[in-house]
Write an enzyme that holds these catalytic residues in place. Sequence first.
Site, mmCIF file in Angstrom:
data_model
loop_
_atom_site.group_PDB
_atom_site.id
_atom_site.type_symbol
_atom_site.label_atom_id
_atom_site.label_comp_id
_atom_site.label_asym_id
_atom_site.label_seq_id
_atom_site.Cartn_x
_atom_site.Cartn_y
_atom_site.Cartn_z
ATOM 1 N N ILE A 29 -29.132 15.441 -14.360
ATOM 2 C CA ILE A 29 -29.579 16.774 -14.759
ATOM 3 C C ILE A 29 -28.368 17.448 -15.389
ATOM 4 O O ILE A 29 -27.350 17.646 -14.727
ATOM 5 C CB ILE A 29 -30.103 17.571 -13.555
ATOM 6 C CG1 ILE A 29 -31.317 16.873 -12.942
ATOM 7 C CG2 ILE A 29 -30.472 18.995 -13.972
ATOM 8 C CD1 ILE A 29 -31.797 17.511 -11.639
ATOM 9 N N CYS A 57 -13.179 21.493 -20.712
ATOM 10 C CA CYS A 57 -14.110 21.327 -19.595
ATOM 11 C C CYS A 57 -14.465 19.848 -19.489
ATOM 12 O O CYS A 57 -14.123 19.052 -20.367
ATOM 13 C CB CYS A 57 -15.376 22.172 -19.796
ATOM 14 S SG CYS A 57 -16.395 21.640 -21.187
ATOM 15 N N ASP A 59 -22.916 32.123 -11.972
ATOM 16 C CA ASP A 59 -23.752 31.050 -12.527
ATOM 17 C C ASP A 59 -25.207 31.418 -12.279
ATOM 18 O O ASP A 59 -25.618 31.580 -11.137
ATOM 19 C CB ASP A 59 -23.412 29.735 -11.816
ATOM 20 C CG ASP A 59 -23.990 28.507 -12.504
ATOM 21 O OD1 ASP A 59 -25.004 28.656 -13.210
ATOM 22 O OD2 ASP A 59 -23.449 27.414 -12.304
ATOM 23 N N ARG A 75 -27.789 29.548 -13.544
ATOM 24 C CA ARG A 75 -28.637 28.387 -13.786
ATOM 25 C C ARG A 75 -29.512 28.078 -12.578
ATOM 26 O O ARG A 75 -29.152 28.349 -11.439
ATOM 27 C CB ARG A 75 -27.774 27.172 -14.117
ATOM 28 C CG ARG A 75 -27.084 27.241 -15.465
ATOM 29 C CD ARG A 75 -26.143 26.074 -15.668
ATOM 30 N NE ARG A 75 -25.046 26.091 -14.709
ATOM 31 C CZ ARG A 75 -24.082 25.175 -14.662
ATOM 32 N NH1 ARG A 75 -24.102 24.160 -15.517
ATOM 33 N NH2 ARG A 75 -23.108 25.269 -13.791
#
Length: 217
Positions: A62, A77, A139, A141
Amino acid sequence: MGSRPAKDVSRQAIWASLDHASHWISRKGQELRVRVTDLPTDAETGHILAFGSIDDNCLVRIHSQCLYGESLSFQDCDCGPQLERSLDLIQAAGSGILVYLEQEGRGYGLLAKARGYEISERNRLDTYDSYRTLGYSEDKRDYTHAAQALVALGLTRVRLMTNNPHKLQAVRDAEIHATVIPLRTAPRTRREADYQQAKRRHGHWIPTADPPWSPDL
Protein backbone atom coordinates in the site's frame (compact mmCIF):
# COMPACT_ATOMS: atom_id res chain seq x y z
CA MET A 1 -15.77 -2.69 -3.45
CA GLY A 2 -15.41 -3.35 0.28
CA SER A 3 -17.58 -6.31 1.31
CA ARG A 4 -16.00 -9.77 1.36
CA PRO A 5 -17.02 -11.93 -1.62
CA ALA A 6 -18.79 -15.25 -1.06
CA LYS A 7 -16.34 -18.10 -0.62
CA ASP A 8 -17.51 -19.81 -3.82
CA VAL A 9 -16.73 -16.75 -5.96
CA SER A 10 -13.43 -17.22 -7.82
CA ARG A 11 -10.89 -14.43 -8.09
CA GLN A 12 -11.31 -14.61 -11.85
CA ALA A 13 -15.00 -13.86 -11.38
CA ILE A 14 -14.16 -10.99 -9.02
CA TRP A 15 -11.88 -9.39 -11.60
CA ALA A 16 -14.43 -10.02 -14.35
CA SER A 17 -16.92 -7.96 -12.35
CA LEU A 18 -14.55 -4.99 -12.13
CA ASP A 19 -13.94 -2.27 -14.69
CA HIS A 20 -10.32 -3.11 -15.37
CA ALA A 21 -7.63 -3.46 -18.01
CA SER A 22 -4.97 -6.14 -18.37
CA HIS A 23 -1.67 -6.08 -20.26
CA TRP A 24 1.96 -7.15 -20.15
CA ILE A 25 4.73 -4.97 -18.73
CA SER A 26 8.52 -5.20 -19.05
CA ARG A 27 10.63 -4.36 -16.01
CA LYS A 28 14.29 -5.11 -15.34
CA GLY A 29 14.44 -7.74 -18.06
CA GLN A 30 11.29 -9.61 -17.01
CA GLU A 31 7.71 -9.56 -18.26
CA LEU A 32 4.70 -9.64 -15.96
CA ARG A 33 0.98 -9.51 -16.56
CA VAL A 34 -0.72 -6.64 -14.74
CA ARG A 35 -4.41 -5.93 -14.14
CA VAL A 36 -5.35 -2.36 -13.27
CA THR A 37 -8.54 -1.01 -11.73
CA ASP A 38 -9.61 2.12 -9.89
CA LEU A 39 -9.93 2.18 -6.15
CA PRO A 40 -13.70 2.70 -6.24
CA THR A 41 -14.48 5.17 -3.51
CA ASP A 42 -15.44 8.82 -3.34
CA ALA A 43 -13.30 9.31 -0.24
CA GLU A 44 -9.95 8.36 -1.71
CA THR A 45 -8.41 8.26 -5.16
CA GLY A 46 -6.05 5.55 -6.23
CA HIS A 47 -5.57 2.38 -8.21
CA ILE A 48 -5.02 -1.33 -7.70
CA LEU A 49 -2.32 -3.00 -9.78
CA ALA A 50 -2.32 -6.79 -9.55
CA PHE A 51 0.76 -8.48 -11.00
CA GLY A 52 0.71 -12.13 -12.05
CA SER A 53 -1.69 -14.68 -10.59
CA ILE A 54 -3.03 -13.45 -7.24
CA ASP A 55 -3.61 -15.93 -4.44
CA ASP A 56 -4.04 -15.69 -0.69
CA ASN A 57 -0.87 -14.71 1.19
CA CYS A 58 0.45 -12.76 -1.78
CA LEU A 59 2.76 -9.77 -1.42
CA VAL A 60 0.97 -6.43 -0.99
CA ARG A 61 2.28 -2.88 -1.00
CA ILE A 62 0.00 0.00 0.00
CA HIS A 63 1.84 3.07 -1.26
CA SER A 64 1.15 6.80 -1.23
CA GLN A 65 2.17 8.91 -4.21
CA CYS A 66 5.42 10.88 -3.89
CA LEU A 67 6.31 12.96 -6.95
CA TYR A 68 9.63 14.06 -5.47
CA GLY A 69 10.91 10.60 -4.54
CA GLU A 70 9.46 8.58 -7.43
CA SER A 71 9.19 10.61 -10.64
CA LEU A 72 11.87 13.24 -9.89
CA SER A 73 14.28 10.89 -8.05
CA PHE A 74 14.94 13.41 -5.28
CA GLN A 75 16.95 11.81 -2.47
CA ASP A 76 15.40 13.48 0.57
CA CYS A 77 12.92 10.69 1.43
CA ASP A 78 12.75 6.90 1.13
CA CYS A 79 9.47 6.75 -0.83
CA GLY A 80 11.08 5.95 -4.18
CA PRO A 81 13.41 3.25 -2.82
CA GLN A 82 10.55 1.64 -0.88
CA LEU A 83 8.38 1.46 -3.98
CA GLU A 84 11.22 0.04 -6.07
CA ARG A 85 12.06 -2.52 -3.39
CA SER A 86 8.41 -3.57 -3.22
CA LEU A 87 8.22 -4.03 -6.99
CA ASP A 88 11.50 -5.98 -6.94
CA LEU A 89 10.01 -8.39 -4.39
CA ILE A 90 6.78 -8.74 -6.38
CA GLN A 91 8.78 -9.39 -9.53
CA ALA A 92 10.92 -12.02 -7.81
CA ALA A 93 7.78 -13.73 -6.49
CA GLY A 94 6.04 -13.50 -9.86
CA SER A 95 2.91 -11.96 -8.36
CA GLY A 96 1.66 -9.36 -5.92
CA ILE A 97 -0.52 -6.31 -5.47
CA LEU A 98 0.30 -2.60 -5.44
CA VAL A 99 -2.40 -0.33 -4.03
CA TYR A 100 -1.28 3.09 -5.23
CA LEU A 101 -2.95 5.96 -3.37
CA GLU A 102 -2.95 9.55 -4.59
CA GLN A 103 -2.12 10.92 -1.13
CA GLU A 104 0.73 13.26 -1.97
CA GLY A 105 2.21 15.17 0.96
CA ARG A 106 0.69 12.87 3.62
CA GLY A 107 -2.71 13.65 2.16
CA TYR A 108 -2.35 17.43 1.95
CA GLY A 109 -0.97 17.73 -1.59
CA LEU A 110 2.25 18.77 -3.25
CA LEU A 111 2.11 22.46 -2.35
CA ALA A 112 1.65 21.67 1.34
CA LYS A 113 4.55 19.26 1.10
CA ALA A 114 6.77 21.94 -0.47
CA ARG A 115 5.73 24.43 2.20
CA GLY A 116 6.63 21.86 4.84
CA TYR A 117 10.11 21.49 3.37
CA GLU A 118 10.46 25.28 3.30
CA ILE A 119 9.55 25.58 6.98
CA SER A 120 11.87 22.69 7.81
CA GLU A 121 14.82 24.41 6.13
CA ARG A 122 14.08 27.76 7.72
CA ASN A 123 13.57 26.52 11.27
CA ARG A 124 15.55 23.24 11.33
CA LEU A 125 12.41 21.20 12.00
CA ASP A 126 11.53 17.75 10.78
CA THR A 127 8.63 17.59 8.34
CA TYR A 128 6.19 16.42 11.01
CA ASP A 129 6.88 19.50 13.14
CA SER A 130 6.80 21.77 10.09
CA TYR A 131 3.32 20.48 9.21
CA ARG A 132 2.11 21.37 12.70
CA THR A 133 3.67 24.83 12.33
CA LEU A 134 1.58 25.26 9.17
CA GLY A 135 -1.58 24.24 11.01
CA TYR A 136 -1.81 20.73 9.55
CA SER A 137 -1.94 17.44 11.39
CA GLU A 138 1.19 15.33 11.09
CA ASP A 139 -0.50 12.95 8.65
CA LYS A 140 -4.10 12.83 7.45
CA ARG A 141 -3.78 9.73 5.27
CA ASP A 142 -6.21 6.87 5.78
CA TYR A 143 -5.73 3.30 4.61
CA THR A 144 -9.20 1.94 5.32
CA HIS A 145 -10.35 1.92 1.70
CA ALA A 146 -7.13 0.28 0.56
CA ALA A 147 -7.66 -2.52 3.07
CA GLN A 148 -11.31 -2.90 2.08
CA ALA A 149 -10.23 -3.24 -1.55
CA LEU A 150 -8.07 -6.22 -0.56
CA VAL A 151 -11.08 -7.77 1.15
CA ALA A 152 -13.17 -7.29 -1.99
CA LEU A 153 -10.50 -9.12 -3.99
CA GLY A 154 -11.14 -12.14 -1.79
CA LEU A 155 -7.91 -11.99 0.19
CA THR A 156 -7.85 -13.29 3.76
CA ARG A 157 -4.06 -13.38 4.24
CA VAL A 158 -1.34 -11.11 2.87
CA ARG A 159 2.34 -10.42 3.24
CA LEU A 160 2.34 -6.67 3.75
CA MET A 161 5.46 -4.82 2.66
CA THR A 162 5.56 -1.85 4.99
CA ASN A 163 7.35 -0.01 7.78
CA ASN A 164 4.18 1.85 8.75
CA PRO A 165 2.13 0.45 11.66
CA HIS A 166 -0.97 2.36 10.51
CA LYS A 167 -1.09 0.37 7.28
CA LEU A 168 -0.77 -2.88 9.20
CA GLN A 169 -3.54 -1.86 11.58
CA ALA A 170 -5.88 -0.93 8.71
CA VAL A 171 -5.38 -4.33 7.06
CA ARG A 172 -5.90 -6.22 10.31
CA ASP A 173 -8.97 -4.12 11.14
CA ALA A 174 -10.38 -5.39 7.83
CA GLU A 175 -9.98 -8.93 9.25
CA ILE A 176 -7.14 -9.85 6.94
CA HIS A 177 -4.25 -11.74 8.52
CA ALA A 178 -1.13 -9.75 7.67
CA THR A 179 2.52 -10.66 8.07
CA VAL A 180 4.93 -7.73 7.88
CA ILE A 181 7.71 -7.83 5.28
CA PRO A 182 10.33 -5.19 6.13
CA LEU A 183 11.43 -2.66 3.56
CA ARG A 184 14.99 -1.88 4.52
CA THR A 185 16.51 0.84 2.34
CA ALA A 186 19.84 2.48 3.02
CA PRO A 187 19.70 6.31 3.15
CA ARG A 188 21.50 7.90 0.22
CA THR A 189 21.89 11.38 1.71
CA ARG A 190 22.02 13.07 5.10
CA ARG A 191 18.55 14.48 4.53
CA GLU A 192 17.14 11.03 3.81
CA ALA A 193 18.79 9.64 6.96
CA ASP A 194 17.27 12.48 8.98
CA TYR A 195 13.88 11.79 7.41
CA GLN A 196 14.05 8.12 8.39
CA GLN A 197 14.95 9.05 11.94
CA ALA A 198 12.01 11.48 12.05
CA LYS A 199 9.70 8.68 10.92
CA ARG A 200 11.09 6.43 13.64
CA ARG A 201 10.41 9.12 16.26
CA HIS A 202 6.84 9.30 15.01
CA GLY A 203 6.13 5.59 15.22
CA HIS A 204 7.37 4.02 11.99
CA TRP A 205 9.48 0.89 12.03
CA ILE A 206 12.80 1.58 10.34
CA PRO A 207 14.43 -1.82 9.77
CA THR A 208 17.98 -2.32 10.93
CA ALA A 209 20.39 -5.24 10.89
CA ASP A 210 19.32 -6.08 14.44
CA PRO A 211 15.71 -7.36 14.68
CA PRO A 212 13.15 -7.33 16.16
CA TRP A 213 11.84 -4.08 14.70
CA SER A 214 8.14 -4.91 14.24
CA PRO A 215 5.47 -6.89 16.11
CA ASP A 216 5.97 -9.88 13.82
CA LEU A 217 9.72 -10.32 14.08
